[in-house]
Design a protein around this motif. Structure first.
Motif, PDB file in Angstrom:
ATOM      1  N   SER A 140      15.150  -7.065   0.691  1.00 33.85           N
ATOM      2  CA  SER A 140      15.264  -6.500   2.024  1.00 33.85           C
ATOM      3  C   SER A 140      14.052  -6.861   2.867  1.00 33.85           C
ATOM      4  O   SER A 140      12.976  -7.146   2.343  1.00 33.85           O
ATOM      5  CB  SER A 140      15.400  -4.984   1.927  1.00 33.85           C
ATOM      6  OG  SER A 140      14.499  -4.486   0.975  1.00 33.85           O
ATOM      7  N   VAL A 141      14.261  -6.854   4.161  1.00 32.86           N
ATOM      8  CA  VAL A 141      13.152  -7.056   5.081  1.00 32.86           C
ATOM      9  C   VAL A 141      12.292  -5.801   5.024  1.00 32.86           C
ATOM     10  O   VAL A 141      12.816  -4.690   5.008  1.00 32.86           O
ATOM     11  CB  VAL A 141      13.682  -7.267   6.516  1.00 32.86           C
ATOM     12  CG1 VAL A 141      12.525  -7.401   7.500  1.00 32.86           C
ATOM     13  CG2 VAL A 141      14.585  -8.494   6.555  1.00 32.86           C
ATOM     14  N   LYS A 142      10.992  -5.979   4.985  1.00 35.82           N
ATOM     15  CA  LYS A 142      10.109  -4.817   4.876  1.00 35.82           C
ATOM     16  C   LYS A 142       9.138  -4.738   6.029  1.00 35.82           C
ATOM     17  O   LYS A 142       8.803  -5.746   6.645  1.00 35.82           O
ATOM     18  CB  LYS A 142       9.355  -4.868   3.549  1.00 35.82           C
ATOM     19  CG  LYS A 142      10.291  -4.495   2.400  1.00 35.82           C
ATOM     20  CD  LYS A 142       9.657  -4.569   1.054  1.00 35.82           C
ATOM     21  CE  LYS A 142      10.716  -4.256  -0.001  1.00 35.82           C
ATOM     22  NZ  LYS A 142      10.527  -4.983  -1.235  1.00 35.82           N
ATOM     23  N   ARG A 143       8.715  -3.512   6.289  1.00 30.60           N
ATOM     24  CA  ARG A 143       7.709  -3.310   7.316  1.00 30.60           C
ATOM     25  C   ARG A 143       6.497  -2.629   6.702  1.00 30.60           C
ATOM     26  O   ARG A 143       6.592  -1.994   5.653  1.00 30.60           O
ATOM     27  CB  ARG A 143       8.276  -2.445   8.446  1.00 30.60           C
ATOM     28  CG  ARG A 143       8.615  -1.025   8.025  1.00 30.60           C
ATOM     29  CD  ARG A 143       9.219  -0.238   9.202  1.00 30.60           C
ATOM     30  NE  ARG A 143       9.713   1.060   8.767  1.00 30.60           N
ATOM     31  CZ  ARG A 143       9.056   2.219   8.926  1.00 30.60           C
ATOM     32  NH1 ARG A 143       7.870   2.230   9.503  1.00 30.60           N
ATOM     33  NH2 ARG A 143       9.572   3.357   8.504  1.00 30.60           N
ATOM     34  N   ASP A 144       5.370  -2.760   7.387  1.00 30.71           N
ATOM     35  CA  ASP A 144       4.194  -2.003   6.977  1.00 30.71           C
ATOM     36  C   ASP A 144       4.504  -0.534   7.161  1.00 30.71           C
ATOM     37  O   ASP A 144       5.187  -0.143   8.120  1.00 30.71           O
ATOM     38  CB  ASP A 144       2.989  -2.365   7.856  1.00 30.71           C
ATOM     39  CG  ASP A 144       2.454  -3.745   7.535  1.00 30.71           C
ATOM     40  OD1 ASP A 144       2.895  -4.342   6.543  1.00 30.71           O
ATOM     41  OD2 ASP A 144       1.609  -4.218   8.303  1.00 30.71           O
ATOM     42  N   PHE A 145       4.002   0.280   6.275  1.00 27.22           N
ATOM     43  CA  PHE A 145       4.293   1.710   6.315  1.00 27.22           C
ATOM     44  C   PHE A 145       2.950   2.430   6.177  1.00 27.22           C
ATOM     45  O   PHE A 145       2.094   2.014   5.412  1.00 27.22           O
ATOM     46  CB  PHE A 145       5.223   2.049   5.149  1.00 27.22           C
ATOM     47  CG  PHE A 145       5.809   3.436   5.185  1.00 27.22           C
ATOM     48  CD1 PHE A 145       6.963   3.691   5.928  1.00 27.22           C
ATOM     49  CD2 PHE A 145       5.214   4.484   4.485  1.00 27.22           C
ATOM     50  CE1 PHE A 145       7.517   4.970   5.958  1.00 27.22           C
ATOM     51  CE2 PHE A 145       5.761   5.764   4.525  1.00 27.22           C
ATOM     52  CZ  PHE A 145       6.911   6.005   5.265  1.00 27.22           C
ATOM     53  N   PRO A 146       2.756   3.513   6.942  1.00 20.41           N
ATOM     54  CA  PRO A 146       1.448   4.186   6.870  1.00 20.41           C
ATOM     55  C   PRO A 146       1.200   4.788   5.488  1.00 20.41           C
ATOM     56  O   PRO A 146       2.029   5.556   4.993  1.00 20.41           O
ATOM     57  CB  PRO A 146       1.545   5.278   7.947  1.00 20.41           C
ATOM     58  CG  PRO A 146       2.993   5.433   8.236  1.00 20.41           C
ATOM     59  CD  PRO A 146       3.664   4.137   7.908  1.00 20.41           C
ATOM     60  N   VAL A 147       0.083   4.454   4.903  1.00 19.91           N
ATOM     61  CA  VAL A 147      -0.168   4.895   3.527  1.00 19.91           C
ATOM     62  C   VAL A 147      -0.265   6.416   3.398  1.00 19.91           C
ATOM     63  O   VAL A 147       0.087   6.981   2.354  1.00 19.91           O
ATOM     64  CB  VAL A 147      -1.427   4.216   2.913  1.00 19.91           C
ATOM     65  CG1 VAL A 147      -1.201   2.729   2.711  1.00 19.91           C
ATOM     66  CG2 VAL A 147      -2.663   4.489   3.747  1.00 19.91           C
ATOM     67  N   TRP A 148      -0.694   7.100   4.435  1.00 23.73           N
ATOM     68  CA  TRP A 148      -0.823   8.572   4.329  1.00 23.73           C
ATOM     69  C   TRP A 148       0.535   9.236   4.173  1.00 23.73           C
ATOM     70  O   TRP A 148       0.624  10.378   3.732  1.00 23.73           O
ATOM     71  CB  TRP A 148      -1.549   9.161   5.551  1.00 23.73           C
ATOM     72  CG  TRP A 148      -0.805   8.984   6.853  1.00 23.73           C
ATOM     73  CD1 TRP A 148      -0.991   7.980   7.761  1.00 23.73           C
ATOM     74  CD2 TRP A 148       0.241   9.809   7.377  1.00 23.73           C
ATOM     75  NE1 TRP A 148      -0.118   8.118   8.803  1.00 23.73           N
ATOM     76  CE2 TRP A 148       0.659   9.238   8.602  1.00 23.73           C
ATOM     77  CE3 TRP A 148       0.886  10.975   6.931  1.00 23.73           C
ATOM     78  CZ2 TRP A 148       1.676   9.779   9.386  1.00 23.73           C
ATOM     79  CZ3 TRP A 148       1.907  11.514   7.717  1.00 23.73           C
ATOM     80  CH2 TRP A 148       2.288  10.914   8.928  1.00 23.73           C
ATOM     81  N   ASN A 149       1.605   8.513   4.490  1.00 26.06           N
ATOM     82  CA  ASN A 149       2.934   9.131   4.481  1.00 26.06           C
ATOM     83  C   ASN A 149       3.809   8.673   3.312  1.00 26.06           C
ATOM     84  O   ASN A 149       5.026   8.882   3.330  1.00 26.06           O
ATOM     85  CB  ASN A 149       3.626   8.829   5.819  1.00 26.06           C
ATOM     86  CG  ASN A 149       4.694   9.866   6.164  1.00 26.06           C
ATOM     87  OD1 ASN A 149       4.713  10.966   5.608  1.00 26.06           O
ATOM     88  ND2 ASN A 149       5.598   9.501   7.063  1.00 26.06           N
TER      89      ASN A 149
END
Lengths: 188, 188
Positions: free
Chosen positions: A4-13
């Motif tokens: 799947s295409v992925k995006r950066d995701f905030p690590v705190w969440n």
């Protein structure tokens, strides 16, 4: 299994991925070798820094690879990968190259040597943050330093291990109770 | 919410309840007071002794009650209790008596002072086993010393917190992959 295409995701969440308790695949690298293990005993420990604690048995081939490299990737698989998850858990990196054997795609991580598993819904790049309970409990505390999450679906159909060869498959997600939440969520 | 008949359950096998990652209710007692908090950050750590690690924020009223009494009960609620779970998480024992406010039934535990919540599917009586990471991470290691589990249904419809006011509700349980497991389950 699909990529799947992925995006950066905030690590705190990343609690959104790990708190519901999915079984995960932990990938590692040491010298010229890589490995993958299944892992079900983990918990979020802190938002910022983004800490995750987990048990990795010293009987596992991955144990020394992760301890020495001080890093791993926690990958979140979905229900379509269930048979592969079981096979990964029932074979050892001492005997086989699991990426090759299970036809999984290793993608280079940004912050650690361990490879991402492309077929998984999410990939959390982790650095060992606290080694002081490894000897006592086989307990590793990792800091999630980079997170990649699929752009769709919004909610992954995760699998959760119940022991005795049984999996619980994620059901519906509900926001029905959201109106009951006060700003300080679930904090009593 | 209903009360169910419960049986003794082997403490070494409580991973069947906690490993899939349900949100739980933690009950406690100190002096003449009781309290309940919601908790989602927990992990099984060992089969025998039966160890569970979890984060209890020092901002919670329960924190000092559990630290001082060195005990608690981890109760596993089901989907019919979701609204109550949220309300428990969004109120404080500083202000209200949660058993009274939410009309929950406190049942005397066998091994600890903290009460069982009768309406929950399972009740795990816990003693503090390791306090050494409480100051560092708000991390408590408990030993489950007694477990009570409903005789039916076989599989509880647990609720799993995803953050942001969303719950994942447990879906189907499958034994479809059981034939793939080797005796040393999920151990790589």
């Amino acid at each position: 299994m699909s990529h799947s295409v992925k995006r950066d995701f905030p690590v705190w969440n990343i609690r959104r991925l790990l708190e519901p308790g999915p079984i995960v695949l932990v990938s590692s690298a040491w010298k010229r070798e890589t490995n993958i293990m299944t892992m079900g005993w983990h918990t979020v420990m802190e938002f910022q820094p983004s800490l995750v604690g987990c048990i990795i048995s010293n009987a596992n081939y991955s144990f020394e690879m992760i301890r020495k490299s001080r890093a791993c990737v926690i990958n979140v698989p979905t229900a379509d990968m269930a048979a592969t998850v079981v096979r990964i858990g029932n074979s050892s990196g001492r005997d086989i190259d699991k990426f090759a054997e299970f036809e999984l795609t290793a993608v280079r991580a940004q912050r650690v040597q361990a490879p991402l598993i492309s077929e998984c819904y999410a990939n959390l790049e982790c650095r060992l943050a606290d080694a002081s309970w490894i000897r006592k409990y086989n307990f590793f505390v990792f800091e999630v330093v980079k997170a990649h999450v699929a752009t769709s679906p919004d909610v992954p159909t995760t699998i959760h291990y119940r022991g005795d060869g049984e999996f619980l498959i994620a059901g519906k997600t509900t926001r029905r109770y959201r109106r009951l939440f006060r700003p300080a969520l679930l904090d009593s």
